[in-house]
Design an enzyme around this catalytic site. Structure first.
Site, PDB file in Angstrom:
ATOM      1  N   HIS A 148     -12.508  32.924 -65.729  1.00 59.70           N
ATOM      2  CA  HIS A 148     -12.574  34.251 -65.639  1.00 59.70           C
ATOM      3  C   HIS A 148     -13.726  34.941 -65.534  1.00 59.70           C
ATOM      4  O   HIS A 148     -14.796  34.497 -65.696  1.00 59.70           O
ATOM      5  CB  HIS A 148     -11.517  34.606 -67.235  1.00 59.70           C
ATOM      6  CG  HIS A 148     -10.116  34.058 -67.265  1.00 59.70           C
ATOM      7  ND1 HIS A 148      -9.815  32.886 -67.512  1.00 59.70           N
ATOM      8  CD2 HIS A 148      -9.194  34.889 -66.884  1.00 59.70           C
ATOM      9  CE1 HIS A 148      -8.585  32.828 -67.445  1.00 59.70           C
ATOM     10  NE2 HIS A 148      -7.983  33.953 -66.997  1.00 59.70           N
ATOM     11  N   LYS A 152     -14.184  38.855 -70.272  1.00 62.31           N
ATOM     12  CA  LYS A 152     -13.156  38.183 -71.123  1.00 62.31           C
ATOM     13  C   LYS A 152     -13.653  37.823 -72.634  1.00 62.31           C
ATOM     14  O   LYS A 152     -14.657  37.170 -72.840  1.00 62.31           O
ATOM     15  CB  LYS A 152     -12.668  36.989 -70.406  1.00 62.31           C
ATOM     16  CG  LYS A 152     -11.418  36.645 -71.151  1.00 62.31           C
ATOM     17  CD  LYS A 152     -10.290  35.790 -70.389  1.00 62.31           C
ATOM     18  CE  LYS A 152      -9.245  35.077 -71.108  1.00 62.31           C
ATOM     19  NZ  LYS A 152      -8.320  36.217 -71.505  1.00 62.31           N
TER      20      LYS A 152
HETATM   21  N1  LIG Z   1      -0.810  38.696 -69.718  1.00 63.33           N
HETATM   22  C1  LIG Z   1      -1.495  38.964 -68.406  1.00 63.33           C
HETATM   23  O1  LIG Z   1      -0.807  38.732 -67.335  1.00 63.33           O
HETATM   24  C2  LIG Z   1      -2.900  39.303 -68.573  1.00 63.33           C
HETATM   25  C3  LIG Z   1      -3.331  39.325 -69.821  1.00 63.33           C
HETATM   26  N2  LIG Z   1      -4.568  40.247 -70.002  1.00 63.33           N
HETATM   27  C4  LIG Z   1      -5.251  40.343 -71.282  1.00 63.33           C
HETATM   28  O2  LIG Z   1      -5.109  41.671 -71.573  1.00 63.33           O
HETATM   29  C5  LIG Z   1      -5.838  42.038 -72.743  1.00 63.33           C
HETATM   30  C6  LIG Z   1      -6.890  43.003 -71.983  1.00 63.33           C
HETATM   31  O3  LIG Z   1      -7.593  42.817 -71.007  1.00 63.33           O
HETATM   32  P1  LIG Z   1      -8.533  43.749 -69.828  1.00 63.33           P
HETATM   33  O4  LIG Z   1      -7.758  44.645 -69.313  1.00 63.33           O
HETATM   34  O5  LIG Z   1      -9.240  42.702 -69.005  1.00 63.33           O
HETATM   35  O6  LIG Z   1      -9.512  44.090 -71.219  1.00 63.33           O
HETATM   36  P2  LIG Z   1     -10.251  45.340 -71.064  1.00 63.33           P
HETATM   37  O7  LIG Z   1     -11.349  45.357 -72.067  1.00 63.33           O
HETATM   38  O8  LIG Z   1     -10.909  45.941 -69.743  1.00 63.33           O
HETATM   39  O9  LIG Z   1      -9.403  46.591 -71.503  1.00 63.33           O
HETATM   40  C7  LIG Z   1      -8.816  46.757 -72.935  1.00 63.33           C
HETATM   41  C8  LIG Z   1      -8.623  48.189 -73.208  1.00 63.33           C
HETATM   42  O10 LIG Z   1      -8.151  48.133 -74.500  1.00 63.33           O
HETATM   43  C9  LIG Z   1      -8.696  49.089 -75.212  1.00 63.33           C
HETATM   44  N3  LIG Z   1      -8.666  48.550 -76.541  1.00 63.33           N
HETATM   45  C10 LIG Z   1      -9.209  47.435 -76.924  1.00 63.33           C
HETATM   46  N4  LIG Z   1      -9.065  47.243 -78.495  1.00 63.33           N
HETATM   47  C11 LIG Z   1      -8.422  48.294 -78.694  1.00 63.33           C
HETATM   48  C12 LIG Z   1      -8.024  48.742 -80.039  1.00 63.33           C
HETATM   49  N5  LIG Z   1      -8.293  48.289 -81.150  1.00 63.33           N
HETATM   50  N6  LIG Z   1      -7.315  50.283 -80.010  1.00 63.33           N
HETATM   51  C13 LIG Z   1      -7.112  50.788 -78.732  1.00 63.33           C
HETATM   52  N7  LIG Z   1      -7.555  50.387 -77.585  1.00 63.33           N
HETATM   53  C14 LIG Z   1      -8.212  49.176 -77.555  1.00 63.33           C
HETATM   54  C15 LIG Z   1      -9.978  49.139 -74.688  1.00 63.33           C
HETATM   55  O11 LIG Z   1     -10.522  50.359 -75.101  1.00 63.33           O
HETATM   56  P3  LIG Z   1     -12.014  50.473 -74.905  1.00 63.33           P
HETATM   57  O12 LIG Z   1     -12.539  50.962 -73.496  1.00 63.33           O
HETATM   58  O13 LIG Z   1     -12.735  51.631 -76.047  1.00 63.33           O
HETATM   59  O14 LIG Z   1     -12.826  49.206 -75.373  1.00 63.33           O
HETATM   60  C16 LIG Z   1      -9.678  49.166 -73.092  1.00 63.33           C
HETATM   61  O15 LIG Z   1      -9.529  50.172 -72.413  1.00 63.33           O
HETATM   62  C17 LIG Z   1      -6.834  40.710 -72.978  1.00 63.33           C
HETATM   63  O16 LIG Z   1      -6.312  40.530 -74.070  1.00 63.33           O
HETATM   64  C18 LIG Z   1      -6.484  39.981 -71.758  1.00 63.33           C
HETATM   65  O17 LIG Z   1      -6.425  38.411 -72.014  1.00 63.33           O
HETATM   66  C19 LIG Z   1      -5.372  40.462 -68.857  1.00 63.33           C
HETATM   67  C20 LIG Z   1      -5.040  40.108 -67.692  1.00 63.33           C
HETATM   68  C21 LIG Z   1      -3.697  39.686 -67.326  1.00 63.33           C
HETATM   69  O1  LIG Z   2      -8.403  38.405 -69.617  1.00 63.02           O
HETATM   70  C1  LIG Z   2      -7.923  38.159 -68.440  1.00 63.02           C
HETATM   71  O2  LIG Z   2      -8.625  38.655 -67.482  1.00 63.02           O
HETATM   72  C2  LIG Z   2      -6.828  37.345 -68.242  1.00 63.02           C
HETATM   73  N1  LIG Z   2      -6.031  36.957 -69.358  1.00 63.02           N
HETATM   74  C3  LIG Z   2      -4.902  36.262 -69.413  1.00 63.02           C
HETATM   75  C4  LIG Z   2      -5.196  35.006 -70.322  1.00 63.02           C
HETATM   76  O3  LIG Z   2      -5.827  35.069 -71.203  1.00 63.02           O
HETATM   77  O4  LIG Z   2      -4.320  34.074 -70.022  1.00 63.02           O
HETATM   78  C5  LIG Z   2      -4.285  36.176 -68.031  1.00 63.02           C
HETATM   79  C6  LIG Z   2      -5.138  36.171 -66.895  1.00 63.02           C
HETATM   80  O5  LIG Z   2      -5.581  34.868 -66.607  1.00 63.02           O
HETATM   81  C7  LIG Z   2      -6.365  37.051 -66.987  1.00 63.02           C
END
Ligand SMILES: NC(=O)C1=CN([C@@H]2O[C@H](COP(=O)(O)OP(=O)(O)OC[C@H]3O[C@@H](n4cnc5c(N)ncnc54)[C@H](OP(=O)(O)O)[C@@H]3O)[C@@H](O)[C@H]2O)C=CC1
Ligand SMILES: O=C(O)C1=N[C@H](C(=O)O)C[C@H](O)C1
Length: 255
Positions: A148, A152
């Site tokens: 990743h 992450k």
């Molecule tokens: N299920 C799936 O298909 C996927 C899952 N994911 C998961 O999604 C999650 C987010 O990933 P990603 O978008 O890359 O992460 P980012 O860090 O880019 O975005 C997370 C967002 O959530 C906000 N945030 C984090 N903590 C809090 C909190 N305590 N309260 C309010 N807002 C909060 C952050 O705000 P701030 O800018 O202030 O930090 C940021 O805007 C991860 O757990 C990742 O593993 C990711 C991709 C695909």
């Molecule tokens: O954090 C990410 O970017 C992603 N998180 C998910 C995971 O933890 O499996 C899904 C995807 O691989 C992207």
């Protein structure tokens, strides 16, 4: 019916992708999008509001479902608010500890909650086939590599943990070994787990099964976050009208 969506983590990598996916569709509309400290930003023409106002936005804008990609504690908190308001909750957040996951599960007693560590349809297919591969190749060494982007936070990925559960349920394995260093010969039955973090790689998972002078590699590579976002919006549209309970992405695909 048009599904009314709330979106959390709206300026994050996934939040932006979700807003992009949702605004291109006719079966849903975004009624609010929040982030911590939004600073007057807008994404896809939608003004980003403060996460501090989440509870009142849920009460006033009456979303059908909330889509969450934030962090484990915030996801559990948002799920609680949604449960109290009877709003469905879809989260792709990963990295939960036992307490936060228990809170998420508790919310599903009062509203529909869907958690998927990966919203790519190809990953669901990979989950479906990996158990069969392991059953067919008993005694082969199994290693899992996930790769990743450098932003992450959690390791191994949520998807890797899901795949490991499926592997372990279908064979006779020992401990998971997270990386190797120094004198570290492979133990019989161990599963090696390796997390790579580099650049802006969207997400790759590979399972290697090797033995009998042959190897099988099962690989999924996400080319764009839009694939996760589309799956999450599909899940939010599907979950509208479902009764309280715990759902996963397979329920959406099988529907
Ligand atoms: N299920 C799936 O298909 C996927 C899952 N994911 C998961 O999604 C999650 C987010 O990933 P990603 O978008 O890359 O992460 P980012 O860090 O880019 O975005 C997370 C967002 O959530 C906000 N945030 C984090 N903590 C809090 C909190 N305590 N309260 C309010 N807002 C909060 C952050 O705000 P701030 O800018 O202030 O930090 C940021 O805007 C991860 O757990 C990742 O593993 C990711 C991709 C695909
Ligand atoms: O954090 C990410 O970017 C992603 N998180 C998910 C995971 O933890 O499996 C899904 C995807 O691989 C992207």
């Amino acid at each position: 019916m048009t599904v009314r969506l709330g979106v959390t983590g709206a300026t994050g990598r996934m939040g932006r992708a979700v807003l992009s996916a949702a605004t291109g569709r006719e079966d849903c509309e975004v009624v609010f999008a929040v982030n911590r400290d939004p600073d007057g930003e807008s994404v896809e023409g939608i003004d980003i509001e403060s996460a501090a106002a989440f509870d009142s936005l849920v009460a006033d804008r009456e979303p059908t479902a909330v889509i969450d990609f934030t962090g484990p504690e915030s996801a559990a908190n948002y799920a609680r608010t949604c449960a109290d308001a009877g709003v469905a909750f879809v989260t792709g957040t990963t990295g939960f500890d036992d307490d936060a996951y228990a809170d998420l599960e508790a919310a599903s007693e009062e509203t529909a909650v869907l958690h998927a560590p990966n919203f790519a349809r190809g990953v669901q297919a990979l989950v479906n086939v990996v158990g069969e591969a392991v059953r067919n190749l008993q005694g082969y060494d199994v290693e899992l590599v996930e790769t990743h982007h450098n932003g992450k936070r959690d390791a191994p990925s949520g998807t890797a943990n899901r795949l490991l559960e499926e592997i372990e349920a279908n064979g006779d394995f020992g401990e998971r070994t997270h990386g190797r260093e120094g004198e570290a010969p492979r133990e019989a039955g161990e599963i090696g787990v390796h997390a790579l973090r580099a650049g802006d790689i969207t997400g790759e998972h590979e399972i290697v099964l090797a033995g009998n002078h042959e190897e099988v590699r099962l690989t999924h590579r996400a080319e764009d976050r839009g694939v996760f976002a589309a799956g999450a919006v599909d899940a939010a549209v599907w979950i509208a009208g479902q009764k309280a309970g715990w759902y996963d992405f397979a329920d959406v695909i099988d529907a």
